[in-house]
Enzyme design. Structure first.
Site, PDB file in Angstrom:
ATOM      1  N   GLU A  67      60.910  21.944  42.101  1.00  0.00           N
ATOM      2  CA  GLU A  67      60.774  22.919  43.190  1.00  0.00           C
ATOM      3  C   GLU A  67      59.299  23.016  43.552  1.00  0.00           C
ATOM      4  OE1 GLU A  67      63.262  24.952  44.520  1.00  0.00           O
ATOM      5  OE2 GLU A  67      64.832  24.086  43.269  1.00  0.00           O
ATOM      6  N   ASP A  92      82.018  20.488  51.135  1.00  0.00           N
ATOM      7  CA  ASP A  92      81.419  21.745  50.703  1.00  0.00           C
ATOM      8  C   ASP A  92      80.043  21.952  51.340  1.00  0.00           C
ATOM      9  OD1 ASP A  92      81.467  24.178  49.071  1.00  0.00           O
ATOM     10  OD2 ASP A  92      79.874  23.198  47.919  1.00  0.00           O
TER      11      ASP A  92
END
Length: 149
Positions: A67, A92
């Protein structure tokens, strides 16, 4: 899997999804390529790196990921959604974008490049170069042709 084989495998399903969701197929294929390393790195068939937040009731896989926080790349451990196959991941992913109001402005765009910029601007990823990376893949592999109806 080669990039060509990956594009070939995902193009049809991405175009089918585009017909009902309006998510450009070029964006879907390019984002899946970026997030999964062309299908090489997708534990639990999770092509898009969608995390399993508390609302997710399906199976999960716990993985280390990178991240960008305060401009620094860090490694964290997180739960990600898991699927029985790539098609379930693609479906999804489409539903995830459709159900989240912050991504609704992206649906004004019919090209993968503009869609990528809009979802990135809405905070989809922590990588400040996220949209540029997707656009680069779209251009390098001629994926914009997938968006023609």
């Amino acid at each position: 899997m080669t990039p060509q084989a990956f594009v070939s495998a995902l193009s049809g399903p991405a175009q089918t999804s585009m017909a009902t969701t309006k998510i450009p197929a070029s964006f879907t294929v390019a984002e899946a390529a970026l997030e999964s390393g062309w299908g090489v790195d997708c534990p639990g068939f999770n092509l898009f790196g969608i995390k399993a937040d508390p609302s997710w009731t399906g199976p999960v896989t716990t993985q280390q990921t990178h991240e960008v926080v305060d401009g620094q790349t860090i490694t964290i451990t997180a739960n990600f959604r898991a699927y029985p196959d790539w098609l379930a991941s693609l479906n999804d992913h489409a539903q995830f974008l459709l159900d989240n109001p912050r991504y609704q402005p992206a649906f004004a765009y019919t090209t993968g490049a503009l869609f990528a910029q809009a979802v990135a601007a809405a905070g989809y990823a922590t990588d400040p170069l996220y949209a540029q990376k997707i656009i680069s893949i779209i251009r390098a592999h001629g994926l914009s042709t997938l968006d023609a109806s």
